[in-house]
Design a protein around this motif. Structure first.
Motif, PDB file in Angstrom:
ATOM      1  N   GLY A  77       4.443  -3.258  -4.580  1.00  0.00           N
ATOM      2  CA  GLY A  77       4.151  -1.836  -4.741  1.00  0.00           C
ATOM      3  C   GLY A  77       3.396  -1.247  -3.572  1.00  0.00           C
ATOM      4  O   GLY A  77       3.397  -0.027  -3.395  1.00  0.00           O
ATOM      5  N   ASP A  78       2.733  -2.085  -2.775  1.00  0.00           N
ATOM      6  CA  ASP A  78       1.948  -1.546  -1.656  1.00  0.00           C
ATOM      7  C   ASP A  78       2.864  -0.972  -0.587  1.00  0.00           C
ATOM      8  O   ASP A  78       3.771  -1.641  -0.089  1.00  0.00           O
ATOM      9  CB  ASP A  78       1.055  -2.630  -1.045  1.00  0.00           C
ATOM     10  CG  ASP A  78      -0.152  -2.949  -1.916  1.00  0.00           C
ATOM     11  OD1 ASP A  78      -0.557  -2.085  -2.717  1.00  0.00           O
ATOM     12  OD2 ASP A  78      -0.707  -4.059  -1.782  1.00  0.00           O
ATOM     13  N   SER A  79       2.590   0.271  -0.230  1.00  0.00           N
ATOM     14  CA  SER A  79       3.404   0.964   0.767  1.00  0.00           C
ATOM     15  C   SER A  79       2.514   1.492   1.881  1.00  0.00           C
ATOM     16  O   SER A  79       1.302   1.669   1.706  1.00  0.00           O
ATOM     17  CB  SER A  79       4.176   2.119   0.131  1.00  0.00           C
ATOM     18  OG  SER A  79       3.274   3.139  -0.285  1.00  0.00           O
ATOM     19  N   LEU A  80       3.150   1.748   3.014  1.00  0.00           N
ATOM     20  CA  LEU A  80       2.443   2.156   4.217  1.00  0.00           C
ATOM     21  C   LEU A  80       3.367   3.060   5.019  1.00  0.00           C
ATOM     22  O   LEU A  80       4.562   2.787   5.110  1.00  0.00           O
ATOM     23  CB  LEU A  80       2.150   0.884   5.015  1.00  0.00           C
ATOM     24  CG  LEU A  80       0.995   0.834   5.991  1.00  0.00           C
ATOM     25  CD1 LEU A  80      -0.323   1.164   5.291  1.00  0.00           C
ATOM     26  CD2 LEU A  80       0.930  -0.568   6.604  1.00  0.00           C
ATOM     27  N   TYR A 106      12.783   7.082   9.753  1.00  0.00           N
ATOM     28  CA  TYR A 106      13.201   8.487   9.791  1.00  0.00           C
ATOM     29  C   TYR A 106      12.476   9.236  10.908  1.00  0.00           C
ATOM     30  O   TYR A 106      11.378   8.856  11.293  1.00  0.00           O
ATOM     31  CB  TYR A 106      12.971   9.155   8.435  1.00  0.00           C
ATOM     32  CG  TYR A 106      11.530   9.168   7.971  1.00  0.00           C
ATOM     33  CD1 TYR A 106      10.980   8.083   7.292  1.00  0.00           C
ATOM     34  CD2 TYR A 106      10.710  10.279   8.202  1.00  0.00           C
ATOM     35  CE1 TYR A 106       9.666   8.101   6.859  1.00  0.00           C
ATOM     36  CE2 TYR A 106       9.393  10.300   7.768  1.00  0.00           C
ATOM     37  CZ  TYR A 106       8.878   9.211   7.097  1.00  0.00           C
ATOM     38  OH  TYR A 106       7.571   9.227   6.681  1.00  0.00           O
TER      39      TYR A 106
ATOM     40  N   SER B   3      -1.559   4.819   3.016  1.00  0.00           N
ATOM     41  CA  SER B   3      -1.109   3.710   2.178  1.00  0.00           C
ATOM     42  C   SER B   3      -1.233   4.103   0.706  1.00  0.00           C
ATOM     43  O   SER B   3      -1.992   4.998   0.351  1.00  0.00           O
ATOM     44  CB  SER B   3      -1.931   2.455   2.469  1.00  0.00           C
ATOM     45  OG  SER B   3      -3.277   2.679   2.100  1.00  0.00           O
ATOM     46  N   ALA B   4      -0.461   3.422  -0.137  1.00  0.00           N
ATOM     47  CA  ALA B   4      -0.471   3.731  -1.571  1.00  0.00           C
ATOM     48  C   ALA B   4       0.116   2.541  -2.304  1.00  0.00           C
ATOM     49  O   ALA B   4       0.540   1.567  -1.679  1.00  0.00           O
ATOM     50  CB  ALA B   4       0.371   4.976  -1.833  1.00  0.00           C
ATOM     51  N   ASN B   5       0.127   2.592  -3.610  1.00  0.00           N
ATOM     52  CA  ASN B   5       0.856   1.582  -4.378  1.00  0.00           C
ATOM     53  C   ASN B   5       1.797   2.287  -5.352  1.00  0.00           C
ATOM     54  O   ASN B   5       1.378   3.106  -6.167  1.00  0.00           O
ATOM     55  CB  ASN B   5      -0.073   0.634  -5.135  1.00  0.00           C
ATOM     56  CG  ASN B   5       0.727  -0.506  -5.760  1.00  0.00           C
ATOM     57  OD1 ASN B   5       1.497  -0.308  -6.691  1.00  0.00           O
ATOM     58  ND2 ASN B   5       0.582  -1.707  -5.211  1.00  0.00           N
ATOM     59  N   LEU B   6       3.083   1.927  -5.204  1.00  0.00           N
ATOM     60  CA  LEU B   6       4.156   2.538  -5.991  1.00  0.00           C
ATOM     61  C   LEU B   6       3.969   2.386  -7.493  1.00  0.00           C
ATOM     62  O   LEU B   6       4.476   3.187  -8.275  1.00  0.00           O
ATOM     63  CB  LEU B   6       5.467   1.822  -5.661  1.00  0.00           C
ATOM     64  CG  LEU B   6       6.331   2.368  -4.554  1.00  0.00           C
ATOM     65  CD1 LEU B   6       7.634   1.617  -4.551  1.00  0.00           C
ATOM     66  CD2 LEU B   6       6.575   3.848  -4.792  1.00  0.00           C
ATOM     67  N   PHE B   7       3.282   1.300  -7.888  1.00  0.00           N
ATOM     68  CA  PHE B   7       3.202   0.982  -9.309  1.00  0.00           C
ATOM     69  C   PHE B   7       1.861   1.374  -9.919  1.00  0.00           C
ATOM     70  O   PHE B   7       1.564   1.019 -11.052  1.00  0.00           O
ATOM     71  CB  PHE B   7       3.497  -0.507  -9.527  1.00  0.00           C
ATOM     72  CG  PHE B   7       4.874  -0.903  -9.046  1.00  0.00           C
ATOM     73  CD1 PHE B   7       5.996  -0.200  -9.469  1.00  0.00           C
ATOM     74  CD2 PHE B   7       5.041  -1.951  -8.157  1.00  0.00           C
ATOM     75  CE1 PHE B   7       7.261  -0.543  -9.013  1.00  0.00           C
ATOM     76  CE2 PHE B   7       6.303  -2.302  -7.701  1.00  0.00           C
ATOM     77  CZ  PHE B   7       7.422  -1.602  -8.126  1.00  0.00           C
ATOM     78  N   LEU B  22       5.840  10.682  -1.579  1.00  0.00           N
ATOM     79  CA  LEU B  22       5.122   9.565  -0.952  1.00  0.00           C
ATOM     80  C   LEU B  22       5.059   9.723   0.555  1.00  0.00           C
ATOM     81  O   LEU B  22       4.106   9.294   1.192  1.00  0.00           O
ATOM     82  CB  LEU B  22       5.809   8.248  -1.302  1.00  0.00           C
ATOM     83  CG  LEU B  22       5.987   7.973  -2.803  1.00  0.00           C
ATOM     84  CD1 LEU B  22       6.780   6.696  -3.011  1.00  0.00           C
ATOM     85  CD2 LEU B  22       4.636   7.883  -3.497  1.00  0.00           C
ATOM     86  N   ALA B  23       6.105  10.311   1.117  1.00  0.00           N
ATOM     87  CA  ALA B  23       6.153  10.524   2.571  1.00  0.00           C
ATOM     88  C   ALA B  23       7.181  11.605   2.816  1.00  0.00           C
ATOM     89  O   ALA B  23       8.149  11.735   2.067  1.00  0.00           O
ATOM     90  CB  ALA B  23       6.547   9.232   3.296  1.00  0.00           C
ATOM     91  N   ILE B  30      10.549  11.210   0.688  1.00  0.00           N
ATOM     92  CA  ILE B  30      10.556   9.968  -0.083  1.00  0.00           C
ATOM     93  C   ILE B  30       9.701  10.222  -1.320  1.00  0.00           C
ATOM     94  O   ILE B  30       8.532  10.579  -1.207  1.00  0.00           O
ATOM     95  CB  ILE B  30       9.999   8.793   0.739  1.00  0.00           C
ATOM     96  CG1 ILE B  30      10.828   8.613   2.017  1.00  0.00           C
ATOM     97  CG2 ILE B  30       9.983   7.512  -0.083  1.00  0.00           C
ATOM     98  CD1 ILE B  30      10.302   7.535   2.958  1.00  0.00           C
ATOM     99  N   LEU B  57      13.244   1.123 -10.097  1.00  0.00           N
ATOM    100  CA  LEU B  57      12.426  -0.072  -9.831  1.00  0.00           C
ATOM    101  C   LEU B  57      11.888  -0.685 -11.116  1.00  0.00           C
ATOM    102  O   LEU B  57      11.664  -1.893 -11.187  1.00  0.00           O
ATOM    103  CB  LEU B  57      11.286   0.264  -8.874  1.00  0.00           C
ATOM    104  CG  LEU B  57      11.744   0.656  -7.465  1.00  0.00           C
ATOM    105  CD1 LEU B  57      10.557   1.097  -6.630  1.00  0.00           C
ATOM    106  CD2 LEU B  57      12.476  -0.515  -6.792  1.00  0.00           C
ATOM    107  N   LEU B 102      12.640   5.502  -7.210  1.00  0.00           N
ATOM    108  CA  LEU B 102      12.300   5.845  -5.827  1.00  0.00           C
ATOM    109  C   LEU B 102      13.515   6.563  -5.261  1.00  0.00           C
ATOM    110  O   LEU B 102      14.650   6.067  -5.375  1.00  0.00           O
ATOM    111  CB  LEU B 102      12.009   4.576  -5.036  1.00  0.00           C
ATOM    112  CG  LEU B 102      11.602   4.819  -3.579  1.00  0.00           C
ATOM    113  CD1 LEU B 102      10.210   5.441  -3.513  1.00  0.00           C
ATOM    114  CD2 LEU B 102      11.643   3.502  -2.804  1.00  0.00           C
TER     115      LEU B 102
END
Lengths: 107, 107
Positions: A77-80, A106, B3-7, B22-23, B30, B57, B102
């Motif tokens: 789940g960690d995104s960057l 992108y 940074s973040a966590n999707l879950f 998210l971005a 996104i 997901l 997502l």
């Protein structure tokens, strides 16, 4: 209409990674990377022309960003969001399980 | 570097969905969507200017594509590339768990 499943893949060979392009256009690329124990070669840094949004969906990895003092541990789940030309490298991926990354490049 | 966590998310209210960007860049977005029992309103179709690559997901959903005879069931990992202006609607999402989507919108 193209369909697939992110979690159906050939396991990565030890210390290797397997990359699949899931979708792309002239400016954007969506990629799945499966790694098992793979790390970037010594002294290698990614230096990309596009922004990269990346998430770990399974497994565990450590990503080093140039200029930071220690790698960032990424759990599921960690995104960057990595800006274009922010140099970075894969410092470590779990050798005992497949790490599944999803990356979107992108402009 | 963002940074973040999707879950990590607020659970969606019943029959609703929660969308987080998210971005994004001028051309690309996104987004995470969390749905619980949510479906598109009767007679509503998404008709988008950009291609959408979407993956479920967690959870379970049914997506109807205009012109197809039955909805496509999406389980975790199932992804679909929906071309611009391919009309589609969310026919069903699991009422008993959060469905985490997502979506990447790109030209």
């Amino acid at each position: 209409m193209e369909s697939a499943n992110l979690f159906r893949f050939r396991p990565a060979p030890a210390n290797a990674e397997v990359l699949d392009v899931l979708a792309e256009s002239p400016s954007v690329s969506i990629e799945r990377i499966v790694s098992r124990g793979h790390r970037s070669p010594e002294g290698f840094w990614y230096d990309q022309d596009r922004t990269e949004w990346v998430v770990v969906l399974r497994g565990r990895a450590a990503l080093m960003i140039e200029g930071e003092t220690s790698p960032r541990m990424l759990d599921p789940g960690d995104s960057l969001t990595i800006p274009a030309h922010a140099r970075h490298r894969v410092e470590w991926t779990d050798p005992d399980q497949d790490t599944v990354w999803l990356a979107v490049f992108y402009p």
